[in-house]
Motif scaffolding. Sequence first.
Motif, PDB file in Angstrom:
ATOM      1  N   TYR A 183       0.633  -1.262  -0.175  1.00 33.09           N
ATOM      2  CA  TYR A 183      -0.005   0.057  -0.055  1.00 33.09           C
ATOM      3  C   TYR A 183       0.895   1.285   0.094  1.00 33.09           C
ATOM      4  CZ  TYR A 183      -4.644  -2.162   0.300  1.00 33.09           C
ATOM      5  OH  TYR A 183      -5.794  -2.622  -0.001  1.00 33.09           O
ATOM      6  N   GLY A 184       2.297   1.098  -0.416  1.00 30.49           N
ATOM      7  CA  GLY A 184       3.095   2.253  -0.635  1.00 30.49           C
ATOM      8  C   GLY A 184       3.746   2.753   0.530  1.00 30.49           C
ATOM      9  N   ARG A 185       3.677   1.991   1.721  1.00 28.93           N
ATOM     10  CA  ARG A 185       4.261   2.440   2.947  1.00 28.93           C
ATOM     11  C   ARG A 185       5.686   1.701   3.208  1.00 28.93           C
ATOM     12  NH1 ARG A 185      -1.054   3.737   2.110  1.00 28.93           N
ATOM     13  NH2 ARG A 185      -1.773   4.872   3.717  1.00 28.93           N
ATOM     14  N   GLN A 186       6.630   1.803   1.819  1.00 27.65           N
ATOM     15  CA  GLN A 186       7.581   0.892   2.037  1.00 27.65           C
ATOM     16  C   GLN A 186       8.729   1.376   2.917  1.00 27.65           C
ATOM     17  OE1 GLN A 186       6.316   2.777  -0.903  1.00 27.65           O
ATOM     18  NE2 GLN A 186       7.323   2.007  -2.723  1.00 27.65           N
ATOM     19  N   SER A 187       8.955   2.550   3.304  1.00 25.33           N
ATOM     20  CA  SER A 187       9.918   2.753   4.243  1.00 25.33           C
ATOM     21  C   SER A 187       9.645   2.454   5.570  1.00 25.33           C
ATOM     22  CB  SER A 187      10.164   4.347   4.040  1.00 25.33           C
ATOM     23  OG  SER A 187       9.120   5.103   4.504  1.00 25.33           O
ATOM     24  N   ALA A 188       8.163   2.185   6.020  1.00 20.11           N
ATOM     25  CA  ALA A 188       7.899   1.798   7.367  1.00 20.11           C
ATOM     26  C   ALA A 188       7.481   0.480   7.372  1.00 20.11           C
ATOM     27  CB  ALA A 188       6.575   2.656   7.895  1.00 20.11           C
ATOM     28  N   ALA A 189       7.636  -0.339   6.467  1.00 14.21           N
ATOM     29  CA  ALA A 189       7.483  -2.046   6.640  1.00 14.21           C
ATOM     30  C   ALA A 189       8.470  -2.673   6.872  1.00 14.21           C
ATOM     31  CB  ALA A 189       6.787  -2.436   5.137  1.00 14.21           C
ATOM     32  N   LYS A 190       8.265  -3.535   7.981  1.00 16.89           N
ATOM     33  CA  LYS A 190       9.504  -4.470   8.425  1.00 16.89           C
ATOM     34  C   LYS A 190       9.544  -5.686   7.578  1.00 16.89           C
ATOM     35  CE  LYS A 190      10.729  -1.567  11.832  1.00 16.89           C
ATOM     36  NZ  LYS A 190      11.803  -0.813  11.552  1.00 16.89           N
ATOM     37  N   VAL A 191      10.383  -5.598   6.361  1.00 13.86           N
ATOM     38  CA  VAL A 191      10.381  -6.727   5.544  1.00 13.86           C
ATOM     39  C   VAL A 191      11.783  -6.791   4.966  1.00 13.86           C
ATOM     40  CG1 VAL A 191       8.144  -6.183   4.431  1.00 13.86           C
ATOM     41  CG2 VAL A 191       9.927  -4.871   3.558  1.00 13.86           C
ATOM     42  N   GLU A 192      12.333  -7.877   4.189  1.00 17.33           N
ATOM     43  CA  GLU A 192      13.420  -8.036   3.742  1.00 17.33           C
ATOM     44  C   GLU A 192      13.357  -7.952   2.209  1.00 17.33           C
ATOM     45  OE1 GLU A 192      15.205 -11.915   4.917  1.00 17.33           O
ATOM     46  OE2 GLU A 192      15.108 -10.962   6.982  1.00 17.33           O
ATOM     47  N   VAL A 193      14.159  -7.125   1.612  1.00 18.72           N
ATOM     48  CA  VAL A 193      13.911  -7.233  -0.064  1.00 18.72           C
ATOM     49  C   VAL A 193      15.200  -7.682  -0.664  1.00 18.72           C
ATOM     50  CG1 VAL A 193      13.466  -5.430  -1.700  1.00 18.72           C
ATOM     51  CG2 VAL A 193      12.795  -5.083   0.647  1.00 18.72           C
ATOM     52  N   ASP A 194      14.986  -8.823  -1.492  1.00 18.24           N
ATOM     53  CA  ASP A 194      15.884  -9.339  -2.213  1.00 18.24           C
ATOM     54  C   ASP A 194      15.715  -9.049  -3.797  1.00 18.24           C
ATOM     55  OD1 ASP A 194      17.228 -10.465  -0.029  1.00 18.24           O
ATOM     56  OD2 ASP A 194      15.351 -11.577   0.116  1.00 18.24           O
ATOM     57  N   GLY A 195      16.767  -8.767  -4.404  1.00 16.75           N
ATOM     58  CA  GLY A 195      16.886  -8.707  -5.891  1.00 16.75           C
ATOM     59  C   GLY A 195      18.010  -7.922  -6.550  1.00 16.75           C
ATOM     60  N   ASP A 196      17.872  -7.492  -7.881  1.00 17.09           N
ATOM     61  CA  ASP A 196      18.960  -6.360  -8.387  1.00 17.09           C
ATOM     62  C   ASP A 196      18.739  -5.171  -7.612  1.00 17.09           C
ATOM     63  OD1 ASP A 196      20.337  -5.517 -10.917  1.00 17.09           O
ATOM     64  OD2 ASP A 196      18.743  -3.971 -10.599  1.00 17.09           O
ATOM     65  N   GLU A 197      20.036  -4.749  -7.160  1.00 18.23           N
ATOM     66  CA  GLU A 197      20.080  -3.191  -6.533  1.00 18.23           C
ATOM     67  C   GLU A 197      19.338  -2.221  -7.117  1.00 18.23           C
ATOM     68  OE1 GLU A 197      23.950  -2.459  -5.181  1.00 18.23           O
ATOM     69  OE2 GLU A 197      24.363  -4.424  -4.162  1.00 18.23           O
ATOM     70  N   ASN A 198      19.440  -1.996  -8.367  1.00 18.01           N
ATOM     71  CA  ASN A 198      18.927  -0.741  -8.981  1.00 18.01           C
ATOM     72  C   ASN A 198      17.326  -0.990  -9.095  1.00 18.01           C
ATOM     73  OD1 ASN A 198      21.252   0.395  -9.494  1.00 18.01           O
ATOM     74  ND2 ASN A 198      21.559  -0.681 -11.620  1.00 18.01           N
ATOM     75  N   ALA A 199      16.864  -2.280  -9.200  1.00 22.85           N
ATOM     76  CA  ALA A 199      15.407  -2.536  -9.280  1.00 22.85           C
ATOM     77  C   ALA A 199      14.862  -2.194  -7.754  1.00 22.85           C
ATOM     78  CB  ALA A 199      15.319  -3.892  -9.634  1.00 22.85           C
ATOM     79  N   ILE A 200      15.709  -2.720  -6.701  1.00 23.35           N
ATOM     80  CA  ILE A 200      15.411  -2.507  -5.296  1.00 23.35           C
ATOM     81  C   ILE A 200      15.128  -0.938  -5.098  1.00 23.35           C
ATOM     82  CG2 ILE A 200      15.791  -2.610  -2.901  1.00 23.35           C
ATOM     83  CD1 ILE A 200      17.055  -5.414  -3.576  1.00 23.35           C
ATOM     84  N   ALA A 201      16.063  -0.462  -5.528  1.00 25.07           N
ATOM     85  CA  ALA A 201      16.124   1.307  -5.243  1.00 25.07           C
ATOM     86  C   ALA A 201      14.789   1.900  -5.862  1.00 25.07           C
ATOM     87  CB  ALA A 201      17.563   1.838  -5.721  1.00 25.07           C
ATOM     88  N   LYS A 202      14.471   1.461  -7.176  1.00 24.49           N
ATOM     89  CA  LYS A 202      13.322   1.966  -7.953  1.00 24.49           C
ATOM     90  C   LYS A 202      12.099   1.771  -7.136  1.00 24.49           C
ATOM     91  CE  LYS A 202      15.426   1.874 -12.591  1.00 24.49           C
ATOM     92  NZ  LYS A 202      15.180   1.226 -13.735  1.00 24.49           N
ATOM     93  N   LEU A 203      11.927   0.306  -6.418  1.00 23.31           N
ATOM     94  CA  LEU A 203      10.764   0.127  -5.935  1.00 23.31           C
ATOM     95  C   LEU A 203      10.738   0.472  -4.627  1.00 23.31           C
ATOM     96  CD1 LEU A 203       8.329  -2.046  -6.101  1.00 23.31           C
ATOM     97  CD2 LEU A 203       9.985  -3.680  -4.760  1.00 23.31           C
ATOM     98  N   ARG A 204      11.750   0.840  -3.977  1.00 21.93           N
ATOM     99  CA  ARG A 204      11.538   1.703  -2.666  1.00 21.93           C
ATOM    100  C   ARG A 204      11.228   3.194  -2.866  1.00 21.93           C
ATOM    101  NH1 ARG A 204      11.907  -1.091   2.128  1.00 21.93           N
ATOM    102  NH2 ARG A 204      13.660  -2.516   2.472  1.00 21.93           N
ATOM    103  N   GLU A 205      11.616   3.811  -4.056  1.00 15.49           N
ATOM    104  CA  GLU A 205      11.316   5.008  -4.196  1.00 15.49           C
ATOM    105  C   GLU A 205       9.805   5.122  -4.810  1.00 15.49           C
ATOM    106  OE1 GLU A 205      14.554   6.351  -6.397  1.00 15.49           O
ATOM    107  OE2 GLU A 205      16.020   6.227  -4.618  1.00 15.49           O
TER     108      GLU A 205
END
Length: 211
Positions: A183-205
Amino acid sequence: MSTHAKRERLLLADLLETTGPDAPTLCEDWTTRDLAAHVVVRERRPDAAGGILVKQLAPRLERVMAEYTAKPYEELIQLIRTGPPRFSPFSLKQVDELSNTVEFYVHTEDVRRAQPEWTPRELDPVFQDALWSRLERSARLLGRGVPTGLVLRRPDGRTVVAHRGAPVVTVTGEPSELVLFAYGRQSAAKVEVDGDENAIAKLRETKQLGI
């Protein structure tokens, strides 16, 4: 027996009352007063609430939101606590449970996690499963605009595809945390994120997660 939606409704009302009208939330520049007005308008003013999803109706929604934001804060909290009027579809238990369980959970966390020194709530397995069930049904809608492939995974290995594409980013966490992420609260969610670093950065933002 109380429903998940009713429990989260009362938790949200109590939390809004405790924090007061000027506290921050995770909803960008919204204060707790703004968030309270949003919840009331969504349930009680269907003539305006459509503006949440339909751009053409947004000006009317803004006017009605301004009207409700100007109401006494205590009145808004009481309207949330007592629930929608009888003529509202939300007054039906099944509709309330289907439509408001995630809505109230996310908004409760919007308030909680915007405050200093917050700590995660302990949620029972039944509620976690309820959140997962709703996430399974809505994941593709929530992730339709993201710039990467996106898989949401529970710690036990169960997964749901939120967006097909490459490279794929896999987000792992409890259903409650995955809901917040989706629901778009990426920065507040307690999760582990795996994958390509550039893709993760895009998803975070990205601002394209959620509705």
